[in-house]
Design a protein around this motif. Structure first.
Motif, mmCIF file in Angstrom:
data_model
loop_
_atom_site.group_PDB
_atom_site.id
_atom_site.type_symbol
_atom_site.label_atom_id
_atom_site.label_comp_id
_atom_site.label_asym_id
_atom_site.label_seq_id
_atom_site.Cartn_x
_atom_site.Cartn_y
_atom_site.Cartn_z
ATOM 1 N N ASP A 137 2.559 3.159 -20.065
ATOM 2 C CA ASP A 137 3.185 3.264 -18.890
ATOM 3 C C ASP A 137 4.281 4.344 -18.755
ATOM 4 O OD1 ASP A 137 3.389 1.122 -16.415
ATOM 5 O OD2 ASP A 137 5.729 2.047 -16.755
ATOM 6 N N ILE A 146 5.867 -3.364 -21.082
ATOM 7 C CA ILE A 146 6.574 -2.198 -20.501
ATOM 8 C C ILE A 146 8.093 -2.369 -20.569
ATOM 9 C CG2 ILE A 146 6.782 -1.127 -18.084
ATOM 10 C CD1 ILE A 146 4.121 -2.369 -17.300
ATOM 11 N N ASP A 196 1.424 5.084 -14.259
ATOM 12 C CA ASP A 196 2.232 3.473 -14.010
ATOM 13 C C ASP A 196 0.947 2.491 -14.025
ATOM 14 O OD1 ASP A 196 3.337 1.594 -12.392
ATOM 15 O OD2 ASP A 196 3.327 2.561 -10.534
ATOM 16 N N THR A 197 1.522 1.806 -14.903
ATOM 17 C CA THR A 197 0.370 0.541 -15.276
ATOM 18 C C THR A 197 0.674 -0.601 -14.484
ATOM 19 O OG1 THR A 197 1.659 -0.169 -17.193
ATOM 20 C CG2 THR A 197 0.047 1.395 -17.543
#
Ligand code: GDP
Length: 311
Positions: free
Chosen positions: A265, A226, A286-287
């Motif tokens: 993400d 991310i 949203d990961t």
């Protein structure tokens, strides 16, 4: 699901909590397994197992919550050089039990099933990628290789990663139910684990990559990177060392041909088009999984994205 330890276990826990009737198969990395004090230790299998059993030390992401380290301290008197690997007293019980099963002739697959049964994990088929030894070896200098745990725990990732090999992978056979689990899956998920140090060893076992390539179900990869960095661990060093860009795009390149859907993400939404150009269908969300709620939310998002129902 294909999983390593800490990152993979988070998403596995999400799915474990939403699936009731569906059998959850988890194929786990054993490339970082090691033998110490005469015991067989399988860190990623244990992290997944402890996480699902609610035993995990949530702060660290591995090991048993509130564990004590008295035995390790006592062992360090006898094993002056080998006390660098952190094994808590309760954790030690797992390694003693597993080692005894292996000594009696059970395979690692069978030993894992028995451990899971004893911990009350009856809705998951947690399996090692292979019952044969495969060891992730990190080249840190010309011709100098460290085992993954030596690189990670003993040397605290301070060496450059020049190359990675999976020793033994040419001779290793996939674990007892691995190929069948992939062939019969409705969905295959590559968890947000270190691509090269956790998923790479699984893919290196002869037959697994081929089976994944020909699987006719939906195959999903979830980014562990991310904003150009891992949330935890040395995935950036491994990716850069092997010539991959340290980004979700680099991850997508690594899994090309093995996944059809990529979970990106939301902080990296700008990479969507580039990843689509590699042939993926990309879903953005949203990961980051900091809580069970986050893990469940991401699991539900994935099922919905690919049009599968919870069951
Ligand atoms: P290890 O075997 O214990 O190193 O664990 P894994 O390989 O399974 O996981 C390490 C990877 O998980 C790192 O690259 C992290 O960036 C990634 N990771 C950890 N937590 C999260 C999370 O909440 N979300 C995402 N997307 N990735 C995560």
């Amino acid at each position: 699901m294909l999983s390593g330890g800490v990152g993979g276990a988070k998403l596995v826990e999400g799915f474990y909590n939403i699936l009731n009737k569906t059998r959850l198969n988890v194929i786990c990395n054993t490339g970082d397994d090691l033998e110490l004090f005469g015991l067989y230790i399988s860190p990623d299998l244990d992290t997944v197992m402890y996480t699902l059993a609610g035993l995990v030390d949530e702060e660290k992401g591995w090991g048993v919550r509130d564990d004590t380290f008295r035995c390790l301290k006592a062992l360090s008197e006898f094993y002056k050089k080998e006390s660098w690997f952190n094994i808590g007293d309760c954790d030690l019980a797992t390694h003693i039990f597993r080692t005894e099963l292996l000594t009696k002739g059970y395979s690692l697959t069978e030993a894992t099933r028995i451990l899971c049964e004893n911990l009350g994990l009856d809705r998951v088929n947690l399996q090692p990628m292979s019952d044969d030894p495969v060891r992730t070896m990190v080249m840190v200098d010309s011709g100098v290789y460290l085992s993954f745990q030596e690189y990670f725990v003993k040397r605290k990732c301070r060496d450059p990663v020049l190359n990675v090999i999976y020793k033994g992978s040419d001779e290793a056979k996939p674990g007892g139910h691995v190929l069948e689990s992939i062939a019969r899956a409705d969905i295959i998920i590559i968890s947000p684990s270190n691509p090269i140090a956790s998923i790479g060893p699984i893919l290196s076992v002869k037959g697994i990559r081929e089976q994944l390539k020909k699987a006719d179900c939906i195959r999903v990869a979830v980014t562990p990177i991310i904003q150009g960095a891992p949330l935890k661990g040395p995935a950036d060093k491994f990716m850069a060392g092997l010539g991959f860009e340290v980004s979700a795009l680099g991850v997508a390149e690594y899994y090309k041909g093995l996944a059809d859907v990529f979970i990106l993400d939301e902080r990296d939404a700008y990479l969507k088009n580039k990843i689509e150009e590699l042939g993926y269908k990309v879903h953005v969300t949203d990961t980051v999984m900091n809580s069970l709620k986050d893990k469940i939310r991401l699991s539900r998002f994935i099922l919905k994205a690919v049009g599968l129902k919870e069951s």
